[in-house]
Structures are given as C-alpha cells and as structure tokens.
Design an enzyme around this catalytic site. Structure first.
Site, PDB file in Angstrom:
ATOM      1  N   TYR A 168      -9.824  -8.074  -4.891  1.00 37.15           N
ATOM      2  CA  TYR A 168      -8.773  -7.438  -5.685  1.00 37.15           C
ATOM      3  C   TYR A 168      -8.512  -8.185  -6.990  1.00 37.15           C
ATOM      4  CZ  TYR A 168      -7.377  -4.335  -1.861  1.00 37.15           C
ATOM      5  OH  TYR A 168      -7.342  -3.354  -0.896  1.00 37.15           O
ATOM      6  N   LYS A 185      -1.826  -2.546   8.094  1.00 42.71           N
ATOM      7  CA  LYS A 185      -2.983  -1.992   8.793  1.00 42.71           C
ATOM      8  C   LYS A 185      -3.142  -2.623  10.173  1.00 42.71           C
ATOM      9  CE  LYS A 185      -6.086  -0.586   5.044  1.00 42.71           C
ATOM     10  NZ  LYS A 185      -7.419  -0.816   4.445  1.00 42.71           N
ATOM     11  N   ARG A 204       0.850  -1.182   0.000  1.00 42.01           N
ATOM     12  CA  ARG A 204       0.000   0.000   0.000  1.00 42.01           C
ATOM     13  C   ARG A 204       0.895   1.244   0.000  1.00 42.01           C
ATOM     14  NH1 ARG A 204      -2.005  -3.511   4.095  1.00 42.01           N
ATOM     15  NH2 ARG A 204      -4.106  -4.317   3.675  1.00 42.01           N
ATOM     16  N   ARG A 253      -1.390  -2.594  -6.582  1.00 43.07           N
ATOM     17  CA  ARG A 253      -1.660  -3.650  -5.597  1.00 43.07           C
ATOM     18  C   ARG A 253      -2.658  -4.663  -6.173  1.00 43.07           C
ATOM     19  NH1 ARG A 253      -1.421  -4.980  -0.146  1.00 43.07           N
ATOM     20  NH2 ARG A 253      -3.387  -5.354   0.940  1.00 43.07           N
ATOM     21  N   HIS A 306      -3.829  -9.257   4.134  1.00 43.86           N
ATOM     22  CA  HIS A 306      -5.269  -9.223   4.384  1.00 43.86           C
ATOM     23  C   HIS A 306      -5.630 -10.154   5.527  1.00 43.86           C
ATOM     24  CE1 HIS A 306      -6.082  -7.845  -0.018  1.00 43.86           C
ATOM     25  NE2 HIS A 306      -6.008  -6.823   0.787  1.00 43.86           N
ATOM     26  N   HIS A 356      -3.173   2.059  -5.849  1.00 45.20           N
ATOM     27  CA  HIS A 356      -3.832   0.838  -5.392  1.00 45.20           C
ATOM     28  C   HIS A 356      -4.087  -0.129  -6.544  1.00 45.20           C
ATOM     29  CE1 HIS A 356      -5.001  -0.492  -1.439  1.00 45.20           C
ATOM     30  NE2 HIS A 356      -6.081  -1.074  -1.914  1.00 45.20           N
TER      31      HIS A 356
END
Length: 327
Positions: free
Chosen positions: A309, A204, A180, A277, A300, A274
């Site tokens: 994705y 994250k 990211r 990604r 994830h 993104h």
C-alpha cells in the site's frame, strides 16, 4: 498476436473441456464448489472466489463444442493434474500474477472439498493441487492522495447540513483510521468509545482491532450530535436531498457515491475509497511511523501486505540514496 505459450494453453484447455463433459448432476450439498464457497467467512470473499471459479470455467470451455461453462456446470470432482495444469497455463497467459494466484487458491479449495466429500482420492487431489504460484509483479494499482486533496474534500462538506456533517466524519474516518469501505458501513454507534477516542472495528476474517481517531474524533462527535434523534444502531446512515436521515445502514456503493460527489465538488482527481486507505498507510510511513505499528493499525496479517500500500514512490528512494553521498 497470441504467443506460443498462449496458443499451447488454449489447446490444453480445449482438450480438457472435451474430457470434462458432465456425466452426472450432484446434489447441491455434494457439489464441492458450493461447499467451498459456503466455507468462506465473508460475502465479499465469496463473491471474489465465485468470480475466480467462473474465470476458470470460462478458460476450460474456451473453444470447446460443449458450450460455455460457469462454476455451476464444471464437474470439479473430475479435474485431474493435466486439467489443472492447463488451467494454470491459460490463466498465466491472460491475467496478472495476483489474479492468477487468487484463482489457483480457489481451485485448490474446491478440489480439497471434493476430496473431503469422497468424490476424489487423496492421491488425485494432491496431484491436481500441485500448482506452482504465478511469479512476477505489476505496477501497483491506485494512488495516494495529497494532503491538500484531503483538505479539499473536507472543504466540500457543508457542515451546516446533516449530510455535510456525515460526509466530513466519513472522510475523516477513512483517512485518519485507514478503514475499508466494508468496515465503515459495518460500524455501529456502540463501537465508538468516546472516552478513548477509539473505534472497535470488525476487520477481515472476523479479526477485531481498535482504531484510534486522533483528529477524526471531533468530526465524528459532530455527526453523532446531528443524528441523535435517530435510534438506528448503524453509525452511518443515508440522507435524502431534503437532508432527512434514513433509518437504515449506509451501503458500500453509497460510500463510493459520496466520495465521487465530493471529489467532483472539490476538483480532486478521481480516486477510489481504497485509495484513501493507501493514503493513510503512505502518509504514516512517510512521517516516520514504524511499519509494524502501521501494519496493526491497518489490520493486516503481514507487514508485506502493508508494504504493498506504500505509494511514496521514487522520491523516497532518491532521498535514501542521498544518505550514502560521500562528503
């Protein structure tokens, strides 16, 4: 022309807004939305949820006589079941399901903080939080780049300059590791384990993972060699027009600007960071990587997120259908 559902939602919100005229100004440390936002772990998350709360406030004040509300002026602790249902109806009429569900998550978070602060009873909070998620799907956003486009971006990097070496390393890491933007700019030189050709990535929610560089290692080594005289700990640094390296961390916006310039120079259709990604995930799946391995590589929490994705499209479905052709 508004539908019956939209009109009903607007009426409900107008009634709610009239009922929710603030009757007191709470101290900042007693305002549930501020306590909720402070509990979030990242600045990006706080910005996203603040935007969601502002959207809810806008719906609550639509067509009302007491002026437009924002998150700071809504008396969140006075919201009750009828108000939150009106909010949900208005959001569903206006936004995509994913956006609605993010806003409802923010709303529930604020109401629970109001209960913890003693501003709502447990019974009122539970009723107000009893909101069904929005259903439905929209066509996925973004795209995956073709391999030829990635090669064109790399070809637009002038390796004779420091900027070119940095840009090539940046593209290689985004594509080869699926990072990211926020993860890239947060990297420090010490996060690179050269002997293992790997990076320690802070993802994250404070979750760390190891990203293996593969073909990106050589480009990263070249960039590190070109910036060896700069002692700043950040891995990626800004470079001015005279090819001088600055002693500060590259920003999220700078990454976007670099990619847009490379795309223009390479003749590549516009894309977002993104999307790179998405390309990382799509091409791994296309080349037979196990979905659960791709999930871990992408950082994830759920494989279902990784699936969102996947941009392989209908060609994959056509090839799969051929597997069942009778001979």
């Amino acid at each position: 022309m508004p539908t019956d559902e939209t009109a009903t939602a607007e009426v409900l919100c107008r009634v709610a807004a009239v009922e929710l005229v603030p009757v007191e100004q709470l101290r900042r440390d007693r305002q549930p939305h501020l306590v909720y936002l402070a509990s979030l772990t990242t600045q990006k998350g706080r910005r996203a949820m603040r935007g969601a709360l502002d959207a809810i406030a806008s719906e609550l004040s639509a067509g009302a006589d007491n002026g437009a509300l924002d998150a700071d002026s809504v008396p969140w602790h006075l919201l009750r079941y009828q108000h939150t249902q009106a909010v949900r109806a208005a959001l569903v009429a206006r936004y995509a399901p994913a956006t609605v569900n993010r806003a409802l998550a923010a709303l529930r978070g604020v109401l629970r903080e109001a209960r913890r602060l003693g501003l709502m009873s447990a019974e009122d909070c539970a009723a107000a939080c009893d909101l069904k998620p929005a259903r439905g799907e929209r066509l996925p956003r973004g795209r995956a780049l073709r391999e030829a486009e990635v090669l064109a971006l790399l070809g637009a990097c002038d390796r004779r300059s420091r900027a070119g070496a940095r840009n090539a390393a940046l593209v290689r890491l985004l594509y080869g590791c699926g990072l990211r933007r926020a993860e890239v700019v947060a990297l420090d030189c010490e996060d690179y384990v050269a002997g293992e050709a790997a990076l320690k990535v802070a993802g994250k929610g404070g979750k760390e993972r190891r990203a293996f560089l593969g073909g990106a290692a050589a480009a990263l080594d070249a960039w590190l060699a070109s910036r060896a005289h700069v002692a700043h700990p950040a891995l990626f640094l800004p470079i001015d027009r005279l090819d001088r390296i600055g002693a500060r961390r590259l920003t999220d916006q700078a990454v976007l600007d670099i990619l847009q310039r490379l795309a223009a120079a390479a003749g590549v259709e516009r894309f977002s960071p993104h999307d790179v990604r998405r390309t990382f995930i799509t091409q791994l799946l296309e080349r037979g990587a196990d979905p659960f391995t791709v999930q871990r590589m992408a950082g994830h929490a759920q494989v279902t997120t990784t699936q969102q994705y996947d941009r392989r499209g209908e060609d994959v479905q056509r090839r799969a259908a051929e597997l069942l052709r009778l001979k």
